[in-house]
Design an enzyme around this catalytic site. Structure first.
Site, PDB file in Angstrom:
ATOM      1  N   GLY A  14      12.254  -3.718 -20.013  1.00 43.54           N
ATOM      2  CA  GLY A  14      12.118  -2.871 -21.079  1.00 43.54           C
ATOM      3  C   GLY A  14      12.118  -1.416 -20.608  1.00 43.54           C
ATOM      4  O   GLY A  14      12.196  -1.178 -19.207  1.00 43.54           O
ATOM      5  N   LYS A  50       5.360  -2.110 -19.606  1.00 45.18           N
ATOM      6  CA  LYS A  50       5.529  -3.439 -18.654  1.00 45.18           C
ATOM      7  C   LYS A  50       4.546  -3.562 -17.754  1.00 45.18           C
ATOM      8  O   LYS A  50       4.071  -4.887 -17.797  1.00 45.18           O
ATOM      9  CB  LYS A  50       6.956  -3.140 -17.985  1.00 45.18           C
ATOM     10  CG  LYS A  50       8.102  -2.993 -18.884  1.00 45.18           C
ATOM     11  CD  LYS A  50       9.406  -2.887 -18.215  1.00 45.18           C
ATOM     12  CE  LYS A  50       9.247  -1.669 -17.276  1.00 45.18           C
ATOM     13  NZ  LYS A  50       9.226  -0.331 -17.976  1.00 45.18           N
ATOM     14  N   ASP A 104       7.802   0.041  -9.182  1.00 45.32           N
ATOM     15  CA  ASP A 104       7.488   1.314  -8.480  1.00 45.32           C
ATOM     16  C   ASP A 104       6.910   1.013  -7.317  1.00 45.32           C
ATOM     17  O   ASP A 104       7.170   1.546  -6.076  1.00 45.32           O
ATOM     18  CB  ASP A 104       6.774   2.202  -9.386  1.00 45.32           C
ATOM     19  CG  ASP A 104       7.364   3.016 -10.152  1.00 45.32           C
ATOM     20  OD1 ASP A 104       8.783   3.023 -10.403  1.00 45.32           O
ATOM     21  OD2 ASP A 104       6.754   3.710 -10.861  1.00 45.32           O
ATOM     22  N   ARG A 138      20.596   0.072  -7.902  1.00 50.09           N
ATOM     23  CA  ARG A 138      19.790  -0.804  -8.996  1.00 50.09           C
ATOM     24  C   ARG A 138      20.127  -2.232  -8.796  1.00 50.09           C
ATOM     25  O   ARG A 138      19.233  -3.005  -9.187  1.00 50.09           O
ATOM     26  CB  ARG A 138      20.070  -0.139 -10.314  1.00 50.09           C
ATOM     27  CG  ARG A 138      19.377   1.318 -10.586  1.00 50.09           C
ATOM     28  CD  ARG A 138      19.340   1.637 -11.866  1.00 50.09           C
ATOM     29  NE  ARG A 138      18.574   2.602 -12.044  1.00 50.09           N
ATOM     30  CZ  ARG A 138      18.288   3.226 -13.418  1.00 50.09           C
ATOM     31  NH1 ARG A 138      18.609   2.486 -14.610  1.00 50.09           N
ATOM     32  NH2 ARG A 138      17.238   4.265 -13.602  1.00 50.09           N
ATOM     33  N   ASN A 198      18.323  -3.685  -5.944  1.00 53.57           N
ATOM     34  CA  ASN A 198      17.148  -3.615  -6.075  1.00 53.57           C
ATOM     35  C   ASN A 198      16.486  -4.759  -6.914  1.00 53.57           C
ATOM     36  O   ASN A 198      15.608  -5.669  -6.600  1.00 53.57           O
ATOM     37  CB  ASN A 198      16.871  -2.238  -7.171  1.00 53.57           C
ATOM     38  CG  ASN A 198      15.192  -2.191  -7.580  1.00 53.57           C
ATOM     39  OD1 ASN A 198      14.296  -2.388  -6.581  1.00 53.57           O
ATOM     40  ND2 ASN A 198      15.020  -2.141  -8.504  1.00 53.57           N
ATOM     41  N   SER A 226      14.949  -3.102 -14.929  1.00 51.11           N
ATOM     42  CA  SER A 226      15.941  -3.929 -14.698  1.00 51.11           C
ATOM     43  C   SER A 226      16.909  -3.859 -15.985  1.00 51.11           C
ATOM     44  O   SER A 226      17.078  -4.570 -16.847  1.00 51.11           O
ATOM     45  CB  SER A 226      15.685  -5.346 -14.726  1.00 51.11           C
ATOM     46  OG  SER A 226      14.456  -5.854 -15.643  1.00 51.11           O
TER      47      SER A 226
END
Length: 274
Positions: free
Chosen positions: A104, A110, A134, A151, A154, A178
């Protein structure tokens, strides 16, 4: 000519090593029992090369070479199986390993839901672990930026780590923006048998921006942050999430209520039992 007696050191070397001393016999017996245990049903059978050597030593007519693989940039690697697998670990923990992937916008809650869910499950005796986006950028993903390609990497890394947790029998709760659908789908593909449970925090951008817990929306609106999801970078909403969390009568549910929504899904689908 009379024979001269050997010095003590020479007599020791000349003595026959036919039988070990009592202390050594105990060591040899202990070592033999460990080797037997590792070679039997209770231990790993050894690597492919070890098995190949054992077959050669036993005179076996068939000596199969281990099947080596090349994966990505890794060459000549071999998958090593162990007799203790996911079923045994799940039975020990009394639950099914899975990945609960919470996605989200920033500020949608989240991390709050992830921690609330982990607490509810822990209080019921279930083993969980939270992978927070994080937090992971403090270590595992500290070398990655927020560019599109980074990203993707990641999410790939987190997906692989989450898969390992699920294989260990743990209920892994991954909490990340995401934003790209293909990256989330790639993580889903890593986990067969419905072990990937996507939770979509379907809360409006206006609410998330009004919260702005980290002050990031303000920085993005003033141009101090580039490529921020929801402002100048897209968020691709899921189309087939197992769980969708929305506002109810104009109000956002409490963290406990949202956590219970996920917990009920786990109970209903048998994840909380081996």
């Amino acid at each position: 000519m009379s024979s001269l007696p050997f010095p003590p050191a020479l007599r020791l070397r000349a003595s026959s090593p036919s039988a070990p001393a009592p202390a050594n016999r105990r060591k040899h017996a202990a070592r033999a029992s460990v080797v037997a245990a590792l070679g039997g049903d209770g231990g790993c059978g050894g690597s492919g090369m070890e098995q190949l050597r054992q077959g050669k030593a036993s005179g076996s007519p068939v000596q199969e070479k281990p099947v080596m693989s090349n994966i990505g940039k890794s060459t000549n690697i071999l998958w090593h199986d162990c007799p203790i697998g996911q079923p045994e670990r799940q039975k020990l923990l009394g639950q099914k390993g899975c990945v609960i992937w919470i996605t989200g916008l920033s500020g949608s809650g989240k991390s709050t839901v992830a921690c609330a869910l982990s607490r509810e499950l822990h209080c019921r005796g279930h083993h969980t672990y939270v992978l927070d986006g994080d937090n992971l950028r403090h270590g595992l993903n500290r070398d990655l930026s927020f560019k599109a390609e980074d990203r993707t990497e990641n999410i790939r890394r987190v997906g692989e780590v989450a898969k390992l947790f699920a294989d260990a029998g743990t209920i892994c709760i991954a909490s990340l923006i995401s934003p790209y659908r293909r990256d989330r789908d790639a993580c889903r593909a890593l986990l067969p048998d419905s072990r990937f449970i996507e939770v979509f925090m379907d809360l409006p951008l206006e609410l998330c921006e009004a919260r702005d817990p980290k002050g990031l929306y303000k920085l993005a609106r003033t141009g101090k942050i580039k490529g921020f999801t929801g402002v100048d970078d897209p968020y691709e909403s899921p189309v087939n999430s197992e769980i969708v969390i929305k506002m109810e009568d104009g109000e956002c549910p409490s963290p406990k209520a949202m956590a219970m929504q996920v917990l009920f899904y786990l109970e209903k689908n048998g994840y909380l039992q081996a």
